[in-house]
Every structure is written in structure tokens, then in C-alpha cells.
Write a protein that holds these residues in place. Sequence first.
Motif, PDB file in Angstrom:
ATOM      1  N   GLU A 115       3.517   9.255 -10.173  1.00  0.00           N
ATOM      2  CA  GLU A 115       2.704   9.447 -11.377  1.00  0.00           C
ATOM      3  C   GLU A 115       2.170  10.869 -11.481  1.00  0.00           C
ATOM      4  O   GLU A 115       2.171  11.459 -12.568  1.00  0.00           O
ATOM      5  CB  GLU A 115       1.541   8.451 -11.394  1.00  0.00           C
ATOM      6  N   SER A 116       1.743  11.415 -10.330  1.00  0.00           N
ATOM      7  CA  SER A 116       1.192  12.771 -10.425  1.00  0.00           C
ATOM      8  C   SER A 116       2.312  13.787 -10.667  1.00  0.00           C
ATOM      9  O   SER A 116       2.117  14.774 -11.375  1.00  0.00           O
ATOM     10  CB  SER A 116       0.325  13.117  -9.216  1.00  0.00           C
ATOM     11  N   LYS A 132       9.383   5.237 -11.150  1.00  0.00           N
ATOM     12  CA  LYS A 132       8.075   4.600 -11.288  1.00  0.00           C
ATOM     13  C   LYS A 132       8.235   3.133 -11.690  1.00  0.00           C
ATOM     14  O   LYS A 132       7.571   2.262 -11.131  1.00  0.00           O
ATOM     15  CB  LYS A 132       7.247   5.346 -12.326  1.00  0.00           C
ATOM     16  N   TYR A 173       1.721   6.411  -6.917  1.00  0.00           N
ATOM     17  CA  TYR A 173       0.677   7.363  -7.282  1.00  0.00           C
ATOM     18  C   TYR A 173       1.247   8.785  -7.251  1.00  0.00           C
ATOM     19  O   TYR A 173       1.014   9.581  -8.165  1.00  0.00           O
ATOM     20  CB  TYR A 173      -0.493   7.225  -6.302  1.00  0.00           C
ATOM     21  N   GLU A 174       2.061   9.058  -6.203  1.00  0.00           N
ATOM     22  CA  GLU A 174       2.683  10.376  -6.095  1.00  0.00           C
ATOM     23  C   GLU A 174       3.653  10.618  -7.257  1.00  0.00           C
ATOM     24  O   GLU A 174       3.673  11.698  -7.845  1.00  0.00           O
ATOM     25  CB  GLU A 174       3.413  10.514  -4.756  1.00  0.00           C
ATOM     26  N   GLN A 179       0.835  -1.205   0.000  1.00  0.00           N
ATOM     27  CA  GLN A 179       0.000   0.000   0.000  1.00  0.00           C
ATOM     28  C   GLN A 179       0.872   1.259   0.000  1.00  0.00           C
ATOM     29  O   GLN A 179       0.603   2.208  -0.739  1.00  0.00           O
ATOM     30  CB  GLN A 179      -0.925   0.011   1.224  1.00  0.00           C
ATOM     31  N   GLU A 197       2.361   1.667  -3.401  1.00  0.00           N
ATOM     32  CA  GLU A 197       1.345   2.100  -4.366  1.00  0.00           C
ATOM     33  C   GLU A 197       1.047   3.585  -4.199  1.00  0.00           C
ATOM     34  O   GLU A 197       0.861   4.304  -5.176  1.00  0.00           O
ATOM     35  CB  GLU A 197       0.073   1.254  -4.223  1.00  0.00           C
ATOM     36  N   GLN A 198       1.062   4.023  -2.943  1.00  0.00           N
ATOM     37  CA  GLN A 198       0.850   5.450  -2.658  1.00  0.00           C
ATOM     38  C   GLN A 198       2.004   6.266  -3.250  1.00  0.00           C
ATOM     39  O   GLN A 198       1.784   7.283  -3.912  1.00  0.00           O
ATOM     40  CB  GLN A 198       0.742   5.650  -1.138  1.00  0.00           C
TER      41      GLN A 198
END
Length: 412
Positions: free
Chosen positions: A87-88, A206, A84-85, A77, A80-81
Motif C-alpha cells: 500500500e505504501s 495487493k 501495508y508495504e 500478521q 498484513e505487514q
Amino acid sequence: MKKIISFAIALLIAFSATTFIVSAPLVADSEEFTQEDAESLEAAREKLSQINERQAELSSSLKKYSSEKNSEVKAKQTLEQQMYETESKIETIEWIIDNLESRLAEKNEELNIAQADYEAYHEKYVSRIRENYEMGSTTYLEVIIMSENFSDMLTRYDYIRDMMDYDKQILDTMCDNIAFIESIRSEIIADRNEQQEMLELLSQEKSSQAAQVVDLKSRINYIETNIAKLQAEQEEFERLEAEFEKQINELLDKKKKYAGGTFMWPLESKYSRITSGFGWRTLYGKKDYHYAIDIPADKGAPVYAAADGTIIYYGWTNTGGGNKCVIDHGSKLMTHYNHMSAFVPELQKQFKEKGSVDVKKGDVIGYVGSTGNSTGNHLDFKILYDGTAYDPSLYVTPDGSKPQKDIMDLIN
Ligand SMILES: [Zn+2]
């Protein structure tokens, strides 16, 4: 019964193939608890304790795997967080790069226009100079001739020179503008390159995060597979546990079956008088149902077990019975012996060790007294079947003659 046993045996066989090697215990068909039954009972108990041992192992392994799984899931988790960061961040940088690219395109166009303008102006300027030059002294001469006086000539000459200076200035300004646009353009390019480097780094990050997530997923899958295996085994062991418990209970029920025969008078036959019988009586001025018979006797007279059985209570009671003994004869038959002055030390020792003691009919189980709620030395003797008290005087006689009722009638 036979069905259950063969099922248990089938399970035992399946079971022994994997973990244990067992000799299948059998419950013999005879009504009596035989030596064979005793051996089966012992084997079943041993098997049950092995099963319970394995169950403890299984649950501790399961606990370990579950906590491992939890921490892996948490790590996943977190990753994945982070992904996500990342990716942004990538999205933001891509947006910045897009912006820089479009600004660069604008600047390229501006530069093209500025250069074209400059070239056009420069061409005009050059041709103007050429014209002036080609005209050469003529022009100057013309200027001088046409001049009304020297001062006017100078003015005219100055005018031409000023014109040329003006053109030169404009060209210089245009040149500066081109340089300015170019400097902005190279700043944009530097900026874009920097952002692209950052984008490259973030893309690498990533992919490394994605690879770690894949690793964790397969690790979690592996743990889940193990958990499922252990749970399947646990279920199998629960089934086995239930089967063995059932078998043990069947054997214990059989063991606890009353062997038969009449109960004996719990005192020497000379103590044959009953001072307080079974049923309603008035005690201390109050009506009270007496669930036993009171047989007076000398203090210290031996008290006998009315039949074979197991002592299941051997000690003081606060309910009025004083020193009390309870014997379980099997088949839900029980006898109670109250108000005793003393216990048999050997029985007391065994009872303390094992929580129960087997006794035979006629064994001394204690001594008459007046402990608890009692006004004199006597034995308070009670017979119970399935929790209900029955009048002992109907089932036992002091001299051993045939009683009015057969104890076996209670069971059958
Ligand atoms: Zn009594």
C-alpha cells in the motif's frame, strides 16, 4: 447425599447421550459398605479413568489447535505487514504519477506556446520573404541604384541577406526548442506509462494479499470455533470429573467407616504386663510423654491386628519405631505397632505391590522384636483417633474382657 447422586446421574445421562454409555452407579443408603457399593465404586473408578482419558485427548487436541492458530495468526500478521508495504509503495507511485501528470501538463502548455510563437514568427518570416520577392529586382535595383558604389551595394545586399539568415536562425532555434520540449514530453509519458504498469502490478499484488488475508481469517475463525467447542467439552468433563471424584470419595469414606466392635489385645493374652504405660515417664533421664503402651514379649511372638483395617505403612522407620506397621481401621481410627523383629513376607509382598493391604482382626501382622529405639523385646502399641493418641490400656484388655472405655465412643 441423594441430591448429589441424582445430579451425578443426570450428568451421566447427558454424558452417555454423547460419548459414553454408562450404567449409573448408586451409593446405597445403608451405613455399611455393601457389595453393591463395591460395584458402584469400581464402575465410578472406571468411568473416571475414561473421563481422564478423554480429558487427555481434549488437551492434546487443544494444544494442537492452539499451535495451529498461532502459526496462522503469525502468517496473517506477516501478510498484513506485506500488504501495508504494498500500500505504501502504491501511494508513492501514485504520487509520482501525479507529479509526472502535472509536469506533462506544464510541458503541453510550453509546447503550445512554443508552437504558437514559432507559427507567428514563421508567418512574419514568410511574409517578409514574400515582400522581398514581390519587390523582386526592383528592390535589388533600388539597392544598386541607391548604392553609392559597388562596395556599398554589396554591403546593402549583404545586409538583407544577413537579415534573412538571422530570421532563419531564430526559426531553427525555435524549432529545436519545440523538438526539445517534445523529447522531454515523450520521456515523461514513457516514465508515466512505466509507473502505471508498476501500479497495476502492485494493485494485483495487493488484491492477492487481501484475498489471502481473508482466507487466513476464515481459517483462524474455524480453528477458534473448534477451540471453543473443545473448551466447552473440557469444561463439561471437568464438571463430570469432579462429580465422579466426589462420588468415589463418598464411597471410599463409607468403605473406610469402622465396622464397629472392640479392639483386641495385639499379642497372645499371656503377654499382659505393661512395662511402660501411656503418659509422662522419664526415659534416659529425660521427661517424655509416652503415647503408647509397651508390652514385653518373647522375640518372634506373633503380633495381631487389633481390628479389621488396611495396612497403610509397613516397613522401617527412622523415627525410633524400627520395623513399624500402621493400620487404618476407618473412621479416622489407627493403630501403630513398633519395634517388630520381622514382617509377614506375604503381607510385605502385597504391600509392595499395592501400597496397602487389607487385614482382618486377629491376623498376624508381624513378630515381636527390639528394633529401633528399644532396650528389649516388646511391642509398642498405639491407638490414634483423628491424629490424637489415646491410652490403649483403656480400650483393650489382654483377656478380651470388657475394657473401661468403648472405642465407639471416640467416633461418636
Ligand atoms: Zn513404647
